[in-house]
Design a protein around this motif. Structure first.
Motif, PDB file in Angstrom:
ATOM      1  N   ARG A 192      -6.572  -5.685  11.971  1.00  0.00           N
ATOM      2  CA  ARG A 192      -6.834  -5.835  10.535  1.00  0.00           C
ATOM      3  C   ARG A 192      -7.160  -4.486   9.899  1.00  0.00           C
ATOM      4  N   THR A 193      -7.852  -3.613  10.644  1.00  0.00           N
ATOM      5  CA  THR A 193      -8.176  -2.289  10.127  1.00  0.00           C
ATOM      6  C   THR A 193      -6.932  -1.410  10.084  1.00  0.00           C
ATOM      7  N   MET A 194      -6.084  -1.503  11.089  1.00  0.00           N
ATOM      8  CA  MET A 194      -4.845  -0.726  11.090  1.00  0.00           C
ATOM      9  C   MET A 194      -3.963  -1.116   9.909  1.00  0.00           C
ATOM     10  N   LYS A 195      -3.940  -2.394   9.574  1.00  0.00           N
ATOM     11  CA  LYS A 195      -3.162  -2.856   8.420  1.00  0.00           C
ATOM     12  C   LYS A 195      -3.701  -2.223   7.135  1.00  0.00           C
ATOM     13  N   VAL A 196      -5.019  -2.192   6.994  1.00  0.00           N
ATOM     14  CA  VAL A 196      -5.649  -1.588   5.812  1.00  0.00           C
ATOM     15  C   VAL A 196      -5.363  -0.096   5.760  1.00  0.00           C
ATOM     16  N   ILE A 197      -5.509   0.583   6.885  1.00  0.00           N
ATOM     17  CA  ILE A 197      -5.244   2.029   6.942  1.00  0.00           C
ATOM     18  C   ILE A 197      -3.811   2.310   6.518  1.00  0.00           C
ATOM     19  N   ASN A 198      -2.866   1.543   7.050  1.00  0.00           N
ATOM     20  CA  ASN A 198      -1.463   1.748   6.710  1.00  0.00           C
ATOM     21  C   ASN A 198      -1.208   1.525   5.221  1.00  0.00           C
ATOM     22  N   GLU A 199      -1.802   0.463   4.665  1.00  0.00           N
ATOM     23  CA  GLU A 199      -1.647   0.195   3.226  1.00  0.00           C
ATOM     24  C   GLU A 199      -2.215   1.343   2.393  1.00  0.00           C
ATOM     25  N   ASN A 200      -3.330   1.919   2.837  1.00  0.00           N
ATOM     26  CA  ASN A 200      -3.940   3.028   2.100  1.00  0.00           C
ATOM     27  C   ASN A 200      -3.118   4.309   2.224  1.00  0.00           C
ATOM     28  N   CYS A 201      -2.512   4.545   3.392  1.00  0.00           N
ATOM     29  CA  CYS A 201      -1.609   5.695   3.538  1.00  0.00           C
ATOM     30  C   CYS A 201      -0.469   5.577   2.528  1.00  0.00           C
ATOM     31  N   ILE A 202       0.147   4.396   2.500  1.00  0.00           N
ATOM     32  CA  ILE A 202       1.276   4.162   1.602  1.00  0.00           C
ATOM     33  C   ILE A 202       0.851   4.311   0.145  1.00  0.00           C
ATOM     34  N   SER A 203      -0.313   3.796  -0.191  1.00  0.00           N
ATOM     35  CA  SER A 203      -0.801   3.877  -1.567  1.00  0.00           C
ATOM     36  C   SER A 203      -1.003   5.327  -2.015  1.00  0.00           C
ATOM     37  N   CYS A 204      -1.588   6.147  -1.159  1.00  0.00           N
ATOM     38  CA  CYS A 204      -1.857   7.545  -1.534  1.00  0.00           C
ATOM     39  C   CYS A 204      -0.614   8.431  -1.479  1.00  0.00           C
ATOM     40  N   HIS A 205       0.309   8.107  -0.597  1.00  0.00           N
ATOM     41  CA  HIS A 205       1.468   8.973  -0.376  1.00  0.00           C
ATOM     42  C   HIS A 205       2.765   8.351  -0.869  1.00  0.00           C
ATOM     43  N   LYS A 206       2.693   7.586  -1.955  1.00  0.00           N
ATOM     44  CA  LYS A 206       3.873   6.905  -2.509  1.00  0.00           C
ATOM     45  C   LYS A 206       5.028   7.868  -2.771  1.00  0.00           C
ATOM     46  N   SER A 207       4.737   8.998  -3.380  1.00  0.00           N
ATOM     47  CA  SER A 207       5.819   9.926  -3.746  1.00  0.00           C
ATOM     48  C   SER A 207       6.519  10.479  -2.514  1.00  0.00           C
ATOM     49  N   THR A 208       5.786  10.744  -1.457  1.00  0.00           N
ATOM     50  CA  THR A 208       6.394  11.242  -0.218  1.00  0.00           C
ATOM     51  C   THR A 208       7.278  10.173   0.404  1.00  0.00           C
ATOM     52  N   ILE A 209       6.774   8.964   0.399  1.00  0.00           N
ATOM     53  CA  ILE A 209       7.514   7.865   1.024  1.00  0.00           C
ATOM     54  C   ILE A 209       8.814   7.585   0.286  1.00  0.00           C
ATOM     55  N   THR A 210       8.805   7.703  -1.030  1.00  0.00           N
ATOM     56  CA  THR A 210      10.032   7.444  -1.789  1.00  0.00           C
ATOM     57  C   THR A 210      11.041   8.585  -1.664  1.00  0.00           C
ATOM     58  N   ASN A 211      10.574   9.788  -1.323  1.00  0.00           N
ATOM     59  CA  ASN A 211      11.466  10.943  -1.206  1.00  0.00           C
ATOM     60  C   ASN A 211      11.950  11.203   0.209  1.00  0.00           C
ATOM     61  N   VAL A 212      11.288  10.624   1.204  1.00  0.00           N
ATOM     62  CA  VAL A 212      11.626  10.880   2.602  1.00  0.00           C
ATOM     63  C   VAL A 212      11.767   9.537   3.313  1.00  0.00           C
ATOM     64  N   SER A 213      12.770   9.415   4.167  1.00  0.00           N
ATOM     65  CA  SER A 213      12.963   8.166   4.905  1.00  0.00           C
ATOM     66  C   SER A 213      11.815   7.950   5.891  1.00  0.00           C
TER      67      SER A 213
END
Length: 170
Positions: free
Chosen positions: A108-129
């Protein structure tokens, strides 16, 4: 005692109640901020190496709970924080010599951590596969707790009941 309170000027009672409310709010806000801080989290011996590696990372200006707690709403955050905090208190009060130096975040914590990574790094994720692995930490294991923190045991998933046997994790 109630008769004495009724004799006090109502305006004074209102002012005292407001000042009491402001004081209680301030104490609550400061306490919540402190318990979010890396300085608070490193008080447990299991977190000392985590704290050292975190302070040496690019994420050192964040609070622990920026990554480790959900941010959808305050109720979910407080529930998650309370559950994790009480778990840590429970394990640390039963005997710190049995708590492993390296702990693993629960699913459950890993899921939260992953969601927070994605939330903070949205621009990187959309620009890089980023479709190679199932979570951010699958590739970014050393962010932000990598230097001198994770040993060979870290790469192995915890076995069923291992955290309870070793009195560690959350």
């Amino acid at each position: 005692m109630i008769k004495k309170l009724l004799k006090i000027d109502k305006k004074l009672l209102v002012v005292m109640a407001l000042l009491g409310g402001v004081f209680l709010s301030l104490v609550t806000v400061k306490t919540m901020a402190y318990t979010d801080s890396p300085g608070f989290c490193q008080n447990c011996h299991t977190m000392q190496s985590v704290y050292t590696s975190f302070m040496d990372s690019t994420h050192a200006k964040l609070s622990c709970n920026d990554c480790h707690l959900p941010h959808e709403n305050i109720a979910k955050k407080l529930f998650f924080k309370g559950r994790a905090g009480m778990t840590h208190v429970y394990y640390n009060s039963l005997g710190t010599e049995d708590i492993p130096d390296v702990i693993h975040a629960a699913d459950r914590t890993m899921k939260v951590i992953n969601e927070n990574c994605i939330s903070c790094h949205k621009s990187t994720i959309t620009n890089v596969s980023h479709d190679a692995k199932d979570s951010c930490v699958s590739c970014h294991k050393t962010v932000p707790h990598g230097k001198g923190f994770k040993d060979d045991h870290y790469k192995e998933p915890p076995k069923s009941g291992e955290l309870l046997e070793k009195k560690g994790g959350f």
